[in-house]
Design an enzyme around this catalytic site. Structure first.
Site, PDB file in Angstrom:
ATOM      1  CG  HIS A 179      -8.137   7.283   4.659  1.00  0.00           C
ATOM      2  ND1 HIS A 179      -7.394   6.449   3.852  1.00  0.00           N
ATOM      3  CD2 HIS A 179      -7.557   7.220   5.892  1.00  0.00           C
ATOM      4  CE1 HIS A 179      -6.423   5.902   4.565  1.00  0.00           C
ATOM      5  NE2 HIS A 179      -6.498   6.342   5.808  1.00  0.00           N
ATOM      6  NE  ARG A 186      -0.944   1.745   4.036  1.00  0.00           N
ATOM      7  CZ  ARG A 186      -1.448   2.815   3.445  1.00  0.00           C
ATOM      8  NH1 ARG A 186      -2.730   3.107   3.589  1.00  0.00           N
ATOM      9  NH2 ARG A 186      -0.697   3.623   2.721  1.00  0.00           N
ATOM     10  NE  ARG A 198      -7.944   2.281   7.867  1.00  0.00           N
ATOM     11  CZ  ARG A 198      -7.382   2.018   6.691  1.00  0.00           C
ATOM     12  NH1 ARG A 198      -6.315   2.674   6.300  1.00  0.00           N
ATOM     13  NH2 ARG A 198      -7.896   1.095   5.894  1.00  0.00           N
ATOM     14  CG  ASP A 251      -2.237  -0.746   0.982  1.00  0.00           C
ATOM     15  OD1 ASP A 251      -2.594  -0.953  -0.197  1.00  0.00           O
ATOM     16  OD2 ASP A 251      -2.891  -1.124   1.966  1.00  0.00           O
ATOM     17  CB  CYS A 261      -5.201   7.230  -2.217  1.00  0.00           C
ATOM     18  SG  CYS A 261      -6.838   7.256  -1.517  1.00  0.00           S
TER      19      CYS A 261
END
Ligand code: ARG
Length: 287
Positions: free
Chosen positions: A180, A106, A151, A81, A280
């Site tokens: 997000h 991540r 998140r 990612d 992103c």
């Protein structure tokens, strides 16, 4: 008989002015879907590696042809990612606030982006609290819009305000598809030029009180439909005039045109399989 020309009743669109931007991107060398940490990700739906690479190249070339600067960070093996550069931190006015990822999958990306930032002369604040960089922080005028709920923690909002010396407006995300802030709000004009700050957003992504905050702060915002939000249409990058956005978001593109922006549609379909798109893949290093 009087024939009304409806066009005359429409106010002329504001002249939009582009400002040259500085972006950071990460090539999708190791991009794949090997775990599922959001509802878009399905490990049985494989990424077409070559198509992903081409789509990412088109995005990068789009920025370059619009006259923007694009820096690259080296992709790290085992971090599929990392292509989503927006999550690597938040940079405003020479100061950087590092990322601390929610999911262990991540976690290693945080250090890689932090190292890049210090190597490039930015004054870095290492985060104590969980936050996913520009995925949940949108710089706008003098303030920062900050998302929480999935998140980024609320404590990180305070930490970011402190690290970057900017006021932060906290917004609560409630729909797991829009985990997000940068898939629920698009910054169209950051308000740092001659035009006022301007955004588009999907109200359904937010709690009732955050919807009210957005209504109060941005009474003239573009309201994005669920259909356009569902193809991650709001995951867009604007230079104040050109708005690079997912090509499937045709209704949003139309609204942008009505408001004087020039939509620049790109297809990032392979990245949708991971719950990401244009924004992103792009960290903006804000002046
Ligand atoms: N698969 C990634 C994740 O779930 C996608 C990140 C998208 N990035 C963003 N800025 N919205 O973390």
């Amino acid at each position: 008989m009087t024939v009304l020309d409806t066009r005359t009743s429409i106010a002329p669109a504001t002249t939009r002015v582009a400002r040259t931007r500085h972006y950071l991107m990460c090539a999708p060398e190791h991009f794949e879907v090997t775990y599922a940490i959001n509802p878009w990700m399905d490990v049985t739906n494989p990424v077409h590696v070559e198509r992903a690479r081409l789509q990412w190249e088109v995005l990068r070339n789009t920025y370059l042809s619009l006259g923007h600067r694009v820096d690259l960070i080296d992709p790290m093996g085992g971090q599929p990612d990392m292509v989503f550069a927006a999550n690597g931190g938040l940079v405003v006015g020479g100061r950087a606030y590092g990322a601390k990822f929610r999911h262990p999958e991540r976690a290693a990306e945080g250090g890689a982006y932090a190292a890049w930032m210090t190597q490039h002369g930015l004054r870095l604040t290492e985060p104590v609290h969980t936050n996913e960089g520009e995925g949940d922080f949108l710089a706008l005028g003098q303030m920062i819009l900050a998302g929480t709920g999935f998140r980024t923690s609320l404590q990180a909002h305070i930490e970011a305000a402190d690290a970057l010396d900017r006021p932060v407006v906290s917004l609560e995300l409630v729909d797991p598809r829009f985990y997000h802030l940068d898939v629920a709000i698009a910054v169209l004009d950051d308000g740092n030029g001659s035009a006022p700050a301007d955004i588009a957003y999907y109200p359904g992504a937010f709690s009732r009180h955050s919807q009210r905050t957005l209504r109060d702060l941005f009474p003239d915002a573009i309201i994005c439909s669920e259909t356009d939000a569902q193809v991650l249409g709001l995951n867009a990058v604007s230079d104040g005039h050109h708005v690079v956005l997912p090509s499937a978001a045709t209704g949003l593109a139309e609204s942008l045109r009505d408001r004087g922006y020039t939509p620049v549609p790109v297809d990032l379909g392979e990245f949708l399989k991971s719950g990401g798109s244009v924004k992103c893949c792009t960290m903006e290093l804000h002046r």
